[in-house]
Design an enzyme around this catalytic site. Structure first.
Site, short mmCIF file in Angstrom:
data_model
loop_
_atom_site.label_atom_id
_atom_site.label_comp_id
_atom_site.label_asym_id
_atom_site.label_seq_id
_atom_site.Cartn_x
_atom_site.Cartn_y
_atom_site.Cartn_z
N PHE A 26 0.28 -4.67 -3.01
CA PHE A 26 -0.17 -4.87 -4.57
C PHE A 26 0.88 -5.68 -5.19
O PHE A 26 0.93 -5.72 -6.42
CB PHE A 26 -0.42 -3.78 -5.23
CG PHE A 26 -1.10 -2.59 -4.56
CD1 PHE A 26 -2.65 -2.92 -4.21
CD2 PHE A 26 -0.77 -1.54 -4.08
CE1 PHE A 26 -3.53 -2.10 -3.68
CE2 PHE A 26 -1.63 -0.74 -3.45
CZ PHE A 26 -3.00 -0.94 -3.28
N THR A 30 -0.90 -12.30 -0.98
CA THR A 30 -1.95 -12.89 -0.53
C THR A 30 -2.35 -13.99 -1.62
O THR A 30 -2.66 -15.20 -1.19
CB THR A 30 -3.09 -12.10 -0.40
OG1 THR A 30 -2.82 -11.17 1.05
CG2 THR A 30 -4.37 -12.94 0.56
N GLU A 96 -1.47 -11.37 6.64
CA GLU A 96 -1.01 -10.24 7.13
C GLU A 96 -0.39 -10.30 8.37
O GLU A 96 -0.91 -9.58 9.58
CB GLU A 96 -2.43 -9.35 7.61
CG GLU A 96 -3.21 -9.00 6.10
CD GLU A 96 -2.59 -8.22 5.44
OE1 GLU A 96 -1.70 -7.38 5.31
OE2 GLU A 96 -3.13 -8.08 4.01
N GLN A 98 2.34 -8.85 9.39
CA GLN A 98 3.01 -7.65 9.90
C GLN A 98 2.18 -6.89 11.06
O GLN A 98 2.50 -6.36 12.07
CB GLN A 98 3.02 -6.72 8.84
CG GLN A 98 1.95 -5.94 8.41
CD GLN A 98 1.32 -6.69 7.47
OE1 GLN A 98 1.91 -7.71 7.15
NE2 GLN A 98 0.22 -6.19 6.66
N ILE A 172 -0.11 2.11 11.46
CA ILE A 172 -1.02 1.25 10.73
C ILE A 172 -2.25 1.91 10.29
O ILE A 172 -2.89 2.56 10.99
CB ILE A 172 -1.56 0.01 11.74
CG1 ILE A 172 -0.48 -0.74 12.10
CG2 ILE A 172 -2.47 -0.72 11.04
CD1 ILE A 172 -0.60 -1.97 13.17
N GLY A 175 -5.95 0.12 4.47
CA GLY A 175 -6.37 0.83 3.11
C GLY A 175 -5.70 0.06 1.73
O GLY A 175 -5.19 -0.82 1.79
N TYR A 180 -2.51 3.84 -0.65
CA TYR A 180 -1.27 3.36 -0.85
C TYR A 180 -0.77 3.13 -2.46
O TYR A 180 -1.83 3.00 -3.27
CB TYR A 180 -0.81 2.12 -0.40
CG TYR A 180 -0.93 2.29 1.10
CD1 TYR A 180 0.13 2.54 1.87
CD2 TYR A 180 -2.16 1.73 1.86
CE1 TYR A 180 0.09 2.54 3.44
CE2 TYR A 180 -2.36 2.07 3.29
CZ TYR A 180 -1.03 2.34 3.92
OH TYR A 180 -1.11 2.32 5.42
#
Length: 194
Positions: A26, A30, A96, A98, A172, A175, A180
């Site tokens: 958040f 992105t 993404e 990671q 992983i 969500g 989160y």
């Protein structure tokens, strides 16, 4: 010749680069990735965007921010697929990061060494506050690292941690806000088992 040989030659002469956008969930990673890639498209550069095939939260083929801004991408199984599919472009975007395998830093180096600008977004830490996937290696080889911050939902300060609220110990867990929340160091540690 819209994507001209001249443009490609010019990019190769300037040399490639690796840019990292990292932070907690958040934090706008992105959103910033999409902004940079759209600017490259406006500059009439040939842009290819990739994301892990496993990330289907918002869309199967587009990179989508939490604010629902999106840009078309190609889902791939592995980092080596990016090397093959992004070979004849000027800018490669990766979201993404990671979630990719440990080959991603090598792939990004090869692309940058070919004169390609590589822009990468990803979580720098997992829900346990530990370095996540290939992100530490990517950050060490990047020319530019931008760390973005969310707002801590507990105190309103700058958040750098992704606190998991869902009962799962899996490394992983895809969500959103149901699983989160962003937290600052103090609020993360006050609720964590560290």
């Amino acid at each position: 010749m819209l994507f001209s040989e001249h443009n490609f030659k010019r990019r190769k002469e300037l040399g490639g680069s690796i840019e990292i956008i990292c932070g907690s969930m958040f934090s706008g990673k992105t959103e910033e990735l999409i902004r940079r890639l759209r600017r490259a498209q406006i500059a009439k550069l040939n842009v290819e965007i990739f994301k892990p095939k496993t990330d289907t939260r918002y869309d199967e083929t587009s990179v989508v921010s939490h604010d629902l801004n999106s840009i078309h991408s190609t889902p791939v199984e592995s980092a080596n697929s990016i090397l093959l599919l992004g070979a004849n472009t000027e800018v490669v975007g990766i979201d993404e990061a990671q979630f990719f395998d440990d080959e991603l830093p090598d792939v990004c180096n090869k692309l940058a060494n070919r004169g390609i600008r590589v822009v990468i977004a990803g979580l720098d830490m997992d829900f346990q506050g530990r370095p996540f996937g290939p992100m530490p290696a990517l950050m060490s080889i990047a020319e530019l690292v931008t760390k973005v911050h969310a707002v801590c939902v507990q105190c309103g300060g700058p958040a750098t941690y992704s606190y998991r609220t869902a009962a799962s110990e899996a490394k992983i867990l895809l969500g959103e806000k149901e699983s989160y929340e962003p937290r600052c160091r103090m609020c993360y540690n006050s609720s964590s088992d560290i």
